[in-house]
Every structure is written in structure tokens, then in C-alpha cells.
Design a protein around this motif. Structure first.
Motif, PDB file in Angstrom:
ATOM      1  N   GLU A 440      -8.184 -50.444-115.430  1.00 34.34           N
ATOM      2  CA  GLU A 440      -9.455 -50.707-114.757  1.00 34.34           C
ATOM      3  C   GLU A 440     -10.226 -49.435-114.469  1.00 34.34           C
ATOM      4  O   GLU A 440     -11.455 -49.451-114.333  1.00 34.34           O
ATOM      5  CB  GLU A 440      -9.223 -51.498-113.462  1.00 34.34           C
ATOM      6  CG  GLU A 440      -8.655 -50.718-112.302  1.00 34.34           C
ATOM      7  CD  GLU A 440      -7.152 -50.523-112.375  1.00 34.34           C
ATOM      8  OE1 GLU A 440      -6.581 -49.930-111.444  1.00 34.34           O
ATOM      9  OE2 GLU A 440      -6.536 -50.970-113.374  1.00 34.34           O
ATOM     10  N   TRP A 485     -18.886 -57.249-115.037  1.00 35.02           N
ATOM     11  CA  TRP A 485     -17.739 -57.389-115.937  1.00 35.02           C
ATOM     12  C   TRP A 485     -17.555 -58.836-116.358  1.00 35.02           C
ATOM     13  O   TRP A 485     -17.261 -59.133-117.520  1.00 35.02           O
ATOM     14  CB  TRP A 485     -16.460 -56.873-115.275  1.00 35.02           C
ATOM     15  CG  TRP A 485     -15.236 -57.447-115.919  1.00 35.02           C
ATOM     16  CD1 TRP A 485     -14.363 -58.339-115.399  1.00 35.02           C
ATOM     17  CD2 TRP A 485     -14.781 -57.193-117.260  1.00 35.02           C
ATOM     18  NE1 TRP A 485     -13.385 -58.667-116.302  1.00 35.02           N
ATOM     19  CE2 TRP A 485     -13.618 -57.975-117.466  1.00 35.02           C
ATOM     20  CE3 TRP A 485     -15.231 -56.397-118.311  1.00 35.02           C
ATOM     21  CZ2 TRP A 485     -12.916 -57.972-118.660  1.00 35.02           C
ATOM     22  CZ3 TRP A 485     -14.532 -56.400-119.505  1.00 35.02           C
ATOM     23  CH2 TRP A 485     -13.395 -57.175-119.670  1.00 35.02           C
ATOM     24  N   GLU A 489     -17.239 -59.993-120.170  1.00 36.11           N
ATOM     25  CA  GLU A 489     -16.027 -60.663-120.634  1.00 36.11           C
ATOM     26  C   GLU A 489     -16.372 -62.016-121.252  1.00 36.11           C
ATOM     27  O   GLU A 489     -15.853 -62.370-122.324  1.00 36.11           O
ATOM     28  CB  GLU A 489     -15.059 -60.844-119.466  1.00 36.11           C
ATOM     29  CG  GLU A 489     -13.759 -61.528-119.864  1.00 36.11           C
ATOM     30  CD  GLU A 489     -12.892 -61.842-118.669  1.00 36.11           C
ATOM     31  OE1 GLU A 489     -11.667 -61.890-118.827  1.00 36.11           O
ATOM     32  OE2 GLU A 489     -13.445 -62.069-117.568  1.00 36.11           O
ATOM     33  N   ASN A 490     -17.236 -62.777-120.613  1.00 38.19           N
ATOM     34  CA  ASN A 490     -17.616 -64.092-121.122  1.00 38.19           C
ATOM     35  C   ASN A 490     -18.263 -63.978-122.499  1.00 38.19           C
ATOM     36  O   ASN A 490     -17.966 -64.758-123.412  1.00 38.19           O
ATOM     37  CB  ASN A 490     -18.561 -64.764-120.133  1.00 38.19           C
ATOM     38  CG  ASN A 490     -18.900 -66.188-120.552  1.00 38.19           C
ATOM     39  OD1 ASN A 490     -18.010 -66.996-120.757  1.00 38.19           O
ATOM     40  ND2 ASN A 490     -20.186 -66.487-120.667  1.00 38.19           N
ATOM     41  N   LEU A 492     -17.847 -61.562-124.691  1.00 35.54           N
ATOM     42  CA  LEU A 492     -16.859 -61.116-125.672  1.00 35.54           C
ATOM     43  C   LEU A 492     -15.919 -62.250-126.072  1.00 35.54           C
ATOM     44  O   LEU A 492     -15.566 -62.394-127.248  1.00 35.54           O
ATOM     45  CB  LEU A 492     -16.064 -59.935-125.116  1.00 35.54           C
ATOM     46  CG  LEU A 492     -16.834 -58.607-125.065  1.00 35.54           C
ATOM     47  CD1 LEU A 492     -16.090 -57.587-124.214  1.00 35.54           C
ATOM     48  CD2 LEU A 492     -17.056 -58.062-126.476  1.00 35.54           C
ATOM     49  N   ILE A 493     -15.502 -63.083-125.119  1.00 42.42           N
ATOM     50  CA  ILE A 493     -14.602 -64.187-125.437  1.00 42.42           C
ATOM     51  C   ILE A 493     -15.311 -65.224-126.310  1.00 42.42           C
ATOM     52  O   ILE A 493     -14.726 -65.762-127.259  1.00 42.42           O
ATOM     53  CB  ILE A 493     -14.052 -64.817-124.138  1.00 42.42           C
ATOM     54  CG1 ILE A 493     -13.035 -63.859-123.511  1.00 42.42           C
ATOM     55  CG2 ILE A 493     -13.415 -66.172-124.411  1.00 42.42           C
ATOM     56  CD1 ILE A 493     -12.480 -64.306-122.189  1.00 42.42           C
ATOM     57  N   SER A 518      -7.788 -61.309-126.543  1.00 47.37           N
ATOM     58  CA  SER A 518      -7.974 -62.223-125.406  1.00 47.37           C
ATOM     59  C   SER A 518      -6.952 -61.947-124.313  1.00 47.37           C
ATOM     60  O   SER A 518      -7.272 -61.978-123.119  1.00 47.37           O
ATOM     61  CB  SER A 518      -7.858 -63.679-125.875  1.00 47.37           C
ATOM     62  OG  SER A 518      -8.904 -63.996-126.767  1.00 47.37           O
ATOM     63  N   PHE A 521      -8.142 -58.967-122.420  1.00 46.54           N
ATOM     64  CA  PHE A 521      -9.232 -59.295-121.487  1.00 46.54           C
ATOM     65  C   PHE A 521      -8.681 -59.945-120.213  1.00 46.54           C
ATOM     66  O   PHE A 521      -9.114 -59.638-119.109  1.00 46.54           O
ATOM     67  CB  PHE A 521     -10.220 -60.265-122.139  1.00 46.54           C
ATOM     68  CG  PHE A 521     -11.089 -59.644-123.190  1.00 46.54           C
ATOM     69  CD1 PHE A 521     -11.231 -58.272-123.288  1.00 46.54           C
ATOM     70  CD2 PHE A 521     -11.777 -60.435-124.089  1.00 46.54           C
ATOM     71  CE1 PHE A 521     -12.029 -57.698-124.260  1.00 46.54           C
ATOM     72  CE2 PHE A 521     -12.587 -59.876-125.067  1.00 46.54           C
ATOM     73  CZ  PHE A 521     -12.708 -58.498-125.150  1.00 46.54           C
ATOM     74  N   ARG A 522      -7.750 -60.872-120.391  1.00 48.15           N
ATOM     75  CA  ARG A 522      -7.190 -61.579-119.226  1.00 48.15           C
ATOM     76  C   ARG A 522      -6.490 -60.590-118.296  1.00 48.15           C
ATOM     77  O   ARG A 522      -6.638 -60.654-117.070  1.00 48.15           O
ATOM     78  CB  ARG A 522      -6.214 -62.653-119.694  1.00 48.15           C
ATOM     79  CG  ARG A 522      -5.808 -63.621-118.597  1.00 48.15           C
ATOM     80  CD  ARG A 522      -4.896 -64.714-119.137  1.00 48.15           C
ATOM     81  NE  ARG A 522      -4.685 -65.762-118.148  1.00 48.15           N
ATOM     82  CZ  ARG A 522      -5.419 -66.845-118.041  1.00 48.15           C
ATOM     83  NH1 ARG A 522      -6.440 -67.041-118.857  1.00 48.15           N
ATOM     84  NH2 ARG A 522      -5.162 -67.752-117.121  1.00 48.15           N
ATOM     85  N   ASP A 525      -9.104 -58.432-116.542  1.00 49.76           N
ATOM     86  CA  ASP A 525      -9.791 -59.196-115.506  1.00 49.76           C
ATOM     87  C   ASP A 525      -8.983 -59.189-114.208  1.00 49.76           C
ATOM     88  O   ASP A 525      -9.536 -59.045-113.112  1.00 49.76           O
ATOM     89  CB  ASP A 525     -10.000 -60.638-115.986  1.00 49.76           C
ATOM     90  CG  ASP A 525     -10.744 -61.484-114.973  1.00 49.76           C
ATOM     91  OD1 ASP A 525     -11.936 -61.224-114.761  1.00 49.76           O
ATOM     92  OD2 ASP A 525     -10.130 -62.389-114.388  1.00 49.76           O
TER      93      ASP A 525
END
Length: 682
Positions: A440, A485, A489-490, A492-493, A518, A521-522, A525
Motif C-alpha cells: 500500500e 482507489w 480498482e473497479n 481495472l477489474i 485480480s 487487486f483484492r 484493497d
């Protein structure tokens, strides 16, 4: 007093679980190797027979899986594994996926969450209903292909549950498609349905014991290699070598005095403490916290194993939600509750409150199952749409695939490419560090840099009478970093999903790439958040047993805690918790005494107050050498105010002379009872 405690499994049942887990693992592992070699021509050394040498490939389904095996080997080799290592990994994944899945079916049918599925094999009622609803399967059955129809039924049953526990029941994964053949499946179901195991399937604690016992062979082999030949633990050894199932009463002590304390700070008139067996009225905790809804309180276990801490927390969260509902509109309580009815509570807890990270996929699968079963126990109608669990085992993905993804998606803003490349670079260390990876920090720097750059651009191009250009038209310029962020992220997914489908339409399989990105990303997050409570029993691994890569990473990132993984986790927990948050941990006790941890002790006391500590010393765990595995459980509260930290007093329990876990529990409960009597008399 009503305590939130499970019925303890008797030793005879735990012994039966131990034998079942090891025998089941052996059977399914042997079956996986025989299946791969006999049907698909994949040998244990990683060599693969040519298609023309395999008459089994005349079957379209077998031919499709053969192609998936080729891609699997290529992806794993690109990620840095040798072909033999890739086969070993796949064999283990096949074994534990089907063991976990069939255990899950057993526990679900015992709770009547699904129709009878595995109790009587081909004679199970659920299978008969399936045949009645699927004429093509009934035809197979009538033709004598009973085993094929039953395998299709188990796959169908998995797909039905996958909407709520995808990480365990995703039928599209390669291990899911490499199903145990009839003889092995029958033998496994016979073991699963042994009467001696009947009590185990009623208790979620069983999931944790299965996880620990499944890991036992690796644990013994890894320690033997370290002891006899001086080898170091490699990344693949860490999950098994560092996993210990935490005793139930220790978990309650830690969760009740972190999450429970927080709730009572928010609601001083709460009656929750009367229901918590191990709750202590800690001195100096009269400060109240601002009013918050139950759904806004978050708890993280950064090394969650099979989610034992999360299960105890689940019950406490449930009591919090119920108390909130009962007190709506009263002074000191919210006007609108987190949920409208008690039936909504289980889903709300899993969606909003409990977070878990582990480096081992087995652990994440079982954590999802444990939370699902606990939620369904509270309300069978609960709909579990997602969970906040992350497997911190992201394999290195192809730079070529990443480059093609970036080019084909034609992102409108350069931050997308920068972020993807930065994430790829940082994730290279994740299989060593798990949630210790401070990924992060890079994202914070990147986001802030881009926002400052955009602000300078806006000022330079601001024309009179015209609105300033936005970094993203869909977002407010004063959006918080978390919102920023979330938007990235949304986007990119969505792009990953589109890329996967478009590639598949053109005959290109990029499942490995999109799956690993993915997962990254999770994980990110969850690392970008801060939590109200962090509780865990982290890995214990001394520096002399670490491989060189891991030792250097701790040198660089956690110098005060470089002597052992658990010490680095203490530092990490204090980073991940909010300024007024709570940390509860069970660790080795060495950080309290030895000189090499002096800087760690200063790190802790400069950030947190020690609120309570139980010093167990040797004997808490029967695993390994009970005399050398010496532990302590403690609760910290982050406290920015220096004076309050220095004036803080704690409650301490000395339990070093009791020889084993049971005697320590008895002595602890006696001391706690006496303490409560003293406190109540003042």
C-alpha cells in the motif's frame, strides 16, 4: 453468564479427525498422481506424453483438460517453478480441493443446508432429486454409467453453492475438473461417513483441525530437513511450518478484550460484557468513542488460517447487531440501525465486518466455509454474496500478457499503466511476506503523486469562466484516497473481465493472468484499509530458519522485528489498526525479554498501551517441542497520546508454571474469577 463458546471436541474425536485428514490426504494425493499419469500422461517429473500416445484423448472432455494441463505447466514455469514442482503443487491442490469440498458437503448436509449429497453416495436423496430434474443424467444412470452421473451431480452441487463460497466451489478451476475416479471416491466417502466422526461435523472447530492435520506431513518434513541438514524454510514451507490451531479459550480472551472492549467504549451502557466469559474491565478504559453503527466496525486477521478468530468475532458481532436493534432511538444509540431485521445480520457481518488474509489457499477455502456455516447456523436464509478474504499467494504473471492487456485496453489515463506495473513489481515478494508486504505504501505514493501532478496541470490550464479539467470526469476532485482507489480498482477489474472474454473469443487463454491480477487487486484493497481491531496468531519462524530472501526482506522492511516472523507481525498489526484501535495477538514470548528485541519493545510502547497480557511460557501447544514453544497472549490499544500511554496500567496473568494447556486454562479462569470479584467490590 452466557459465554460465546463452542462445545469442545473430545480428544477421541480430534484423534479421529487427525486420522481421517491424513488418510484422506494420502488417498486423494495418490489418486491425483495416478489420474494425471494414467489418463493425461503427466508424469511426476513434469514431462507430458505426446497426444498421439494417449488414446484417452479421443474423449473431448479429456482432450480439453489435457490442453489446460499444457497451459498450467507453461504458466507455472513462467512464474518461476520447475516442472516437477508445478506437478507437486497441482497434485496437492487437487487433493485438498476435493477433500475440503467433500467435507463441506458433509457439514452442509448435516445442517440441512443442502439435500443429502455424500452420506449415502449414489443412494443419497439429493442425487435422486437431481436425476429426476435432469433427464440426460437419468439416461446415463439407466445405461449403467452411475459413477459418471454422480460425478456430474457433485459438480452441479458445487456450482449451486459457488455463488456463496466461490473460492471453494469454483467448478472452472483445473483441480475441480480433475475429479477422483469412482473407486477412490467411494473409499473416501466411506472414511468421511465413519460413525466415529459424526460429532465432528456438527462443530465448525473441526475445520481448523482438518487444516492443521492436513498440513502435518509438510510440517514434519520441513522441520526434519531444518534439524538434520541445516536447510532453511523455503516460501512453500511457510504455511505448513508456521500454522498452529489456536486454543478456543485463548481466542476468546483476545477477541473479547479487543472487539468487546471497543463496543463498550462506544456504548458504555451495553450489556455485552455480561455475556463474555473472558472480558476484563480494564483499568483506564473509561474513555468513550464516537457513536458508530455496528456495520462500520472492522476486524482483520492478517494470518487467518481457518478463521478461528473470525468465528468468535462473528458471534460477538451478532450480539452487537442485536443490541443495536434493541436500543434504536435511545440516548447514545443510533436512530437508524445497521440492519432492519435479525435475519439480515449474518450477511451484514460477512459483508462489512470480518476480514482475513492468508498465504495458503487451503486456509482461505476453509475460512470461507467456516464463515458460511456460522452465518447459516444463525439464519438458513442468509444470502452470502461475497466475503472479505484474500489469498496472499499471487504468482508472478507474464510481462507480455500485462503489456498486451495495457495496449488492448487503451486506458485513458497513464495512472492505470503505472499502477499495474508497480503492483506487478511489488507482488514478486508476496509469497514470502503475505500480509507483511507493505504494497500500500507504493500505491499511496503513486496516487498522491498523480493527484499533485493533476492539480499543477489544472492550475496551469485554468481558463477564466471555464470549469477546471478533472482527473476523472466521473469523480469529484475532493474524493478521498479510498474512493479514488476504489474507482481505479473497479475500472481495472472491468477491463480484466473484458480482456479475458475477448481473448477467449479469439482462442487465447489468459485465465492465469487475469486470475492472478485480480488476486493482487483484492489483496491490495485490503492493505489500503485500516481496521478497528486486528487479532491473530501469526506465524512463528526464527531468523536462523529463514531462507536468505525472507531474511533480507525482513532486514529491509522490519529491522526491529527481523528476528522472527511473529515479531514483524506485531509491527504490521500496529500499522494496520486505526489510531484508537485494538490489537490482540498470541506470539512467542521472546520479544518481552531478550536484548535483540529492545528496539521492538520501544516500537510497541511508543505507539500502544499494553492493556492485558497472559504469559503462558512453555506447554500451551502440544505440537512439536512443548518445552521450547513458549508463548504469551496480549492486548494492545493504539494510543497517540504519550501521557495516556505512559500512565496506562494493564492486567497481567502469569501462567508459566502450569505444565499444559488444560492446567493453564483452569488457572487462568480461576485468576480471572478472583480478579472480577475484586473489581466488582470496588
Amino acid at each position: 453468564m452466557m459465554a460465546f463458546t463452542e462445545q469442545y471436541l473430545p480428544e477421541s474425536t480430534r484423534n479421529a479427525i487427525h486420522d481421517f485428514a491424513l488418510k484422506g490426504r494420502e488417498l486423494l494425493t495418490r489418486e491425483a498422481r495416478d489420474l494425471l499419469e494414467g489418463v493425461y500422461g503427466l508424469h511426476s517429473d513434469g514431462s507430458l506424453e505426446k497426444p498421439e500416445n494417449l488414446p484417452t484423448l479421443k474423449d473431448p472432455e479429456t482432450r480439453e483438460i489435457y490442453g489446460q494441463l499444457i497451459r498450467f505447466l507453461d504458466d507455472e514455469v513462467s512464474a518461476g517453478l520447475k516442472r516437477k514442482e508445478a506437478v507437486d503443487k497441482l497434485v496437492k491442490e487437487i487433493a485438498f480441493t476435493h477433500l475440503n469440498r467433500l467435507v463441506a458437503f458433509k457439514m452442509m448436509e448435516e445442517r440441512k443446508l443442502i439435500r443429502e449429497t455424500v452420506r449415502r453416495g449414489h443412494q443419497s436423496n439429493g442425487f435422486k432429486f437431481y436425476l429426476a430434474d435432469h433427464p440426460e443424467e437419468k439416461t446415463l444412470y439407466d445405461q449403467g454409467k452411475v459413477d459418471t452421473a454422480y460425478r456430474h451431480f457433485l459438480t452441479w452441487q458445487s456450482s449451486q453453492v459457488a455463488g456463496e463460497i466461490a473460492v471453494l466451489f469454483d467448478v472452472e478451476t483445473l483441480p475441480s475438473q480433475l475429479f477422483p475416479r469412482p473407486t477412490s471416491l467411494t473409499n473416501f466417502l466411506s472414511m468421511l461417513n465413519d460413525e466415529i466422526l459424526a460429532p465432528a461435523w456438527q462443530v465448525e472447530e473441526t475445520i481448523g483441525w482438518i487444516y492443521q492435520y492436513f498440513n502435518e506431513p509438510e510440517l514434519q518434513a520441513a522441520f526434519a530437513a531444518v534439524r538434520l541438514s541445516g536447510q532453511k524454510f523455503e516460501a512453500g514451507d511457510i504455511p505448513a511450518a508456521t500454522q498452529l490451531f489456536t486454543l478456543d479459550w485463548v481466542v476468546h480472551y483476545l477477541v473479547e478484550n479487543t472487539l468487546g472492549q471497543l463496543w463498550i467504549q462506544i456504548h458504555p451502557d451495553s450489556q455485552l460484557s455480561t455475556k463474555l466469559e473472558y472480558f476484563i474491565n480494564l483499568p483506564g478504559e473509561s474513555d468513550t468513542q464516537p457513536l458508530r453503527l455496528a456495520k462500520e466496525i472492522t476486524l482483520l486477521d492478517p494470518a487467518c488460517g481457518s478463521m478461528h478468530f473470525g468465528l468468535v468475532a462473528f458471534d460477538i458481532f451478532a450480539a452487537m447487531y442485536k443490541e443495536e436493534l434493541a436500543n434504536i432511538g435511545k440516548p447514545g444509540w443510533p436512530k437508524q440501525p445497521s440492519v432492519s431485521t435479525e435475519d439480515e445480520i449474518p450477511e451484514a457481518i460477512i459483508k462489512n465486518n470480518i476480514y482475513g488474509i492468508d498465504i495458503d489457499l487451503r486456509a482461505v477455502q476453509l475460512s470461507a466455509l467456516a464463515l458460511y456455516l456460522r452465518a447459516k447456523r444463525m439464519s438458513k436464509n442468509a444470502q452470502i454474496k461475497d466475503h472479505n478474504l484474500s489469498c496472499a499467494d499471487v504468482l508472478p504473471f507474464s510481462s507480455a500478457d500485462l503489456g498486451r492487456f495495457i495496449i488492448e485496453m487503451k486506458f485513458s489515463n497513464p495512472i492505470f499503466e503505472k499502477m499495474l506495473r508497480r503492483i506487478k513489481e511489488q507482488l514478486e515478494d508476496i509469497n514470502q511476506l503475505g500480509s507483511l508486504l507493505r504494497i500500500e505504501r507504493d500505491i499511496h505514493e503513486l496516487v498522491e503523486s498523480e493527484r499533485q501532478k493533476h492539480d499543477r496541470y489544472r492550475q496551469a490550464h485554468l481558463l477564466p469562466g471555464l470549469p477546471a479539467p478533472s482527473l476523472f470526469p466521473e469523480m469529484d476532485d475532493d474524493a478521498t484516497e479510498t474512493e479514488y482507489w476504489g474507482y481505479l480498482e473497479n475500472q481495472l477489474i472491468q477491463a480484466l473481465d473484458f480482456f479475458y472474454k475477448e481473448s477467449a473469443n479469439h482462442g487465447v487463454n489468459v485465465r492465469f493472468f487475469t486470475q492472478e491480477v485480480s488476486k493482487g487487486f483484492r489483496f491490495l484493497d485490503m492493505m489500503l484499509r485500516q481496521y478497528d481491531v486486528v487479532v491473530t496468531n501469526p506465524p512463528y519462524l526464527s531468523r536462523r530458519k529463514m531462507n536468505d530472501t525472507l531474511a533480507k526482506l525482513l532486514d529491509d522492511q522490519y529491522p526491529e522485528g527481523k528476528g522472527d516472523l511473529y515479531a514483524a507481525f506485531i509491527m504490521r498489526a500496529l500499522e494496520l489498526v486505526k489510531d484508537d484501535g485494538w490489537v490482540g495477538m498470541l506470539t512467542m514470548h521472546s520479544f518481552m525479554f531478550i536484548s535483540s528485541y529492545e528496539s521492538l519493545r520501544e516500537y510497541i510502547t511508543s505507539r500502544a498501551a499494553i492493556k492485558t497480557l497472559a504469559h503462558f511460557g512453555p506447554g500451551l501447544f502440544a505440537t512439536g517441542n512443548p518445552g521450547t514453544l513458549q508463548t504469551a497472549a496480549f492486548v494492545l490499544r493504539r494510543e497517540p497520546d504519550t501521557r495516556k500511554r505512559e500512565e496506562s496500567e494493564g492486567i497481567y496473568f502469569r501462567l508459566v508454571h502450569e505444565p499444559d494447556a488444560e492446567s493453564k486454562r483452569v488457572a487462568f479462569e480461576k485468576a480471572l474469577s478472583e480478579l472480577k470479584q475484586v473489581l466488582s467490590s470496588h
